[in-house]
Design an enzyme around this catalytic site. Structure first.
Site, PDB file in Angstrom:
ATOM      1  N   ASP A   1       0.627  -1.018   0.087  1.00 37.82           N
ATOM      2  CA  ASP A   1      -0.107  -0.086   0.150  1.00 37.82           C
ATOM      3  C   ASP A   1       0.782   1.321  -0.008  1.00 37.82           C
ATOM      4  O   ASP A   1       1.895   1.102   0.484  1.00 37.82           O
ATOM      5  CB  ASP A   1      -0.785  -0.013   1.168  1.00 37.82           C
TER       6      ASP A   1
ATOM      7  N   ASN B   1       1.456   3.441  -2.899  1.00 35.59           N
ATOM      8  CA  ASN B   1       2.131   3.724  -4.074  1.00 35.59           C
ATOM      9  C   ASN B   1       1.464   5.334  -4.629  1.00 35.59           C
ATOM     10  O   ASN B   1       2.189   6.085  -5.041  1.00 35.59           O
ATOM     11  CB  ASN B   1       1.829   3.004  -5.315  1.00 35.59           C
ATOM     12  N   GLY B   2       0.227   5.336  -4.268  1.00 32.42           N
ATOM     13  CA  GLY B   2      -0.506   6.656  -4.754  1.00 32.42           C
ATOM     14  C   GLY B   2       0.052   7.869  -4.044  1.00 32.42           C
ATOM     15  O   GLY B   2       0.578   8.890  -4.627  1.00 32.42           O
TER      16      GLY B   2
ATOM     17  N   HIS C   1       2.950   3.330  -8.884  1.00 30.63           N
ATOM     18  CA  HIS C   1       2.909   1.936  -9.228  1.00 30.63           C
ATOM     19  C   HIS C   1       4.045   1.433  -9.957  1.00 30.63           C
ATOM     20  O   HIS C   1       4.518   0.144  -9.567  1.00 30.63           O
ATOM     21  CB  HIS C   1       1.544   1.830 -10.110  1.00 30.63           C
TER      22      HIS C   1
ATOM     23  N   TRP D   1     -11.148  -2.485  -9.621  1.00 27.01           N
ATOM     24  CA  TRP D   1     -11.745  -2.105 -10.855  1.00 27.01           C
ATOM     25  C   TRP D   1     -12.500  -0.947 -10.855  1.00 27.01           C
ATOM     26  O   TRP D   1     -12.699  -0.254 -11.666  1.00 27.01           O
ATOM     27  CB  TRP D   1     -12.646  -3.361 -11.330  1.00 27.01           C
TER      28      TRP D   1
ATOM     29  N   LEU E   1      11.007 -20.298  -4.447  1.00 27.10           N
ATOM     30  CA  LEU E   1       9.784 -19.598  -3.776  1.00 27.10           C
ATOM     31  C   LEU E   1       8.628 -19.596  -4.833  1.00 27.10           C
ATOM     32  O   LEU E   1       8.696 -19.526  -5.782  1.00 27.10           O
ATOM     33  CB  LEU E   1      10.166 -18.120  -3.613  1.00 27.10           C
TER      34      LEU E   1
ATOM     35  N   ARG F   1       1.758  -4.822   5.875  1.00 27.60           N
ATOM     36  CA  ARG F   1       0.934  -3.909   5.373  1.00 27.60           C
ATOM     37  C   ARG F   1       1.842  -2.562   5.432  1.00 27.60           C
ATOM     38  O   ARG F   1       2.115  -2.176   6.667  1.00 27.60           O
ATOM     39  CB  ARG F   1      -0.367  -3.646   5.757  1.00 27.60           C
TER      40      ARG F   1
HETATM   41  C1  FPP Z   1      -1.731   0.214  -3.468  1.00 25.70           C
HETATM   42  O1  FPP Z   1      -1.383   1.462  -3.420  1.00 25.70           O
HETATM   43  C2  FPP Z   1      -1.238  -0.454  -4.576  1.00 25.70           C
HETATM   44  C3  FPP Z   1      -2.062  -1.165  -5.462  1.00 25.70           C
HETATM   45  C4  FPP Z   1      -3.312  -1.162  -5.591  1.00 25.70           C
HETATM   46  C5  FPP Z   1      -1.434  -1.690  -6.532  1.00 25.70           C
HETATM   47  C6  FPP Z   1      -0.174  -2.718  -6.187  1.00 25.70           C
HETATM   48  C7  FPP Z   1       0.242  -2.797  -7.523  1.00 25.70           C
HETATM   49  C8  FPP Z   1       1.727  -2.903  -7.624  1.00 25.70           C
HETATM   50  C9  FPP Z   1       2.858  -2.498  -6.745  1.00 25.70           C
HETATM   51  C10 FPP Z   1       2.264  -3.093  -9.073  1.00 25.70           C
HETATM   52  C11 FPP Z   1       3.016  -4.420  -9.075  1.00 25.70           C
HETATM   53  C12 FPP Z   1       2.477  -5.772  -9.005  1.00 25.70           C
HETATM   54  C13 FPP Z   1       2.795  -6.568 -10.001  1.00 25.70           C
HETATM   55  C14 FPP Z   1       2.196  -8.123  -9.627  1.00 25.70           C
HETATM   56  C15 FPP Z   1       3.687  -6.290 -11.203  1.00 25.70           C
HETATM   57  P1  FPP Z   1      -2.420   2.852  -3.554  1.00 25.70           P
HETATM   58  O2  FPP Z   1      -2.743   3.121  -5.006  1.00 25.70           O
HETATM   59  O3  FPP Z   1      -3.599   2.294  -2.953  1.00 25.70           O
HETATM   60  O4  FPP Z   1      -1.703   3.691  -2.642  1.00 25.70           O
HETATM   61  P2  FPP Z   1      -2.405   4.954  -1.891  1.00 25.70           P
HETATM   62  O5  FPP Z   1      -3.294   4.398  -0.683  1.00 25.70           O
HETATM   63  O6  FPP Z   1      -1.229   5.921  -1.589  1.00 25.70           O
HETATM   64  O7  FPP Z   1      -3.344   5.648  -2.830  1.00 25.70           O
END
Ligand code: FPP
Length: 243
Positions: free
Chosen positions: A20, A22-23, A37, A69, A131, A184
């Site tokens: 969690d 990335n955003g 991401h 989605w 793994l 997490r």
């Molecule tokens: C949550 O961060 C992250 C995701 C919903 C996507 C996770 C995907 C990846 C790390 C891409 C790599 C995976 C593979 C299998 C190639 P968020 O967008 O909810 O972050 P935020 O809570 O800060 O908005």
């Protein structure tokens, strides 16, 4: 292994990771969410290498939930492109490293070209003995349990035959150990529909670090922390665990 990472007394067999933040990582840098991401994907490579090095046997990553989605179309499309690229670029390398890929979630509902790639990746790596990497994609814990119950009924199994072990055998993780540890990132303290059956007795580790910054050092810290936990499985301290 160098001295920075002294051998751990107790390594969890199965670790689940909710990647969690990335955003937020992107927003803090004034970048579009998809850049977060991408950074998260690069980090996954690092963490995977560290997981192998530390002796984790099964790693389950929450890549895309059934709820995801509903995110803006541009973000969903961006994530799907990342997954396509990662499969094309990384699967041959993972195969060389002995990783066995496994999908958890509903394969139906994934765009056909992507689900085809997923099936091919699973088939290519099915005999590997390194793994096990479970990729939770189009995954939701409740949906998984619903699908298991439907299949149990479709198989004509009587109610007396249904027990917890049987339900486990109908889940996407059939035959695998339950997760011992769920990590997490980004400070949230929720399971968010991730492995809700399998994680019944998992230890939970959360860190304020955002996923793209969660590196090998912090994985090591999480494993060390896990080693200090007393797992009781609903029993009293010191009692032997029986099945
Ligand atoms: C949550 O961060 C992250 C995701 C919903 C996507 C996770 C995907 C990846 C790390 C891409 C790599 C995976 C593979 C299998 C190639 P968020 O967008 O909810 O972050 P935020 O809570 O800060 O908005």
């Amino acid at each position: 292994m160098n001295n920075r990472y002294p051998p751990l007394d107790y390594v969890p067999q199965h670790v689940g990771v909710i990647m969690d933040g990335n955003g937020r990582w992107a927003r803090r840098r004034g970048l579009p969410r998809i850049a977060g991401h991408r950074a998260g994907t690069e980090n996954l490579r690092r963490v995977l290498g560290a997981a192998v090095e530390f002796g984790i046997q099964v790693l389950t990553i929450y890549a895309f939930s059934t709820e995801n989605w509903g995110r803006p179309k541009q973000e969903v499309e961006g994530l799907l492109s990342i997954f396509r690229r990662v499969i094309d670029r990384e699967v041959p390398k993972l195969h060389d490293e002995g990783v066995r890929l496994h999908h958890v979630g509903r394969i139906e509902g994934i765009p056909a070209d992507l689900s085809q790639r997923v099936r091919e990746a699973i088939d290519l790596t099915k005999d590997n003995d390194g793994l096990v990497l479970n990729v939770a994609f189009n995954y939701g814990g409740r949906a998984e349990i619903v699908d298991a119950v439907r299949q149990i009924i479709a198989d004509g199994i009587s109610s007396e035959q249904v027990d917890a072990r049987m339900i486990s055998r109908y889940l996407c993780t059939a035959g695998q150990p339950d997760p011992d540890l769920i990590i997490r990132t980004s400070g949230e303290m929720r399971l968010s529909n991730f492995l809700i059956w399998q994680a019944a007795y998992a230890e939970f580790y959360t860190t304020p670090t955002l996923w793209p910054d969660f590196g090998k050092d912090e994985l090591y810290e999480a494993l060390k922390d896990f080693g200090r936990r007393e797992r009781r499985f609903g029993l009293v301290p010191g009692a032997p665990v029986t099945d």
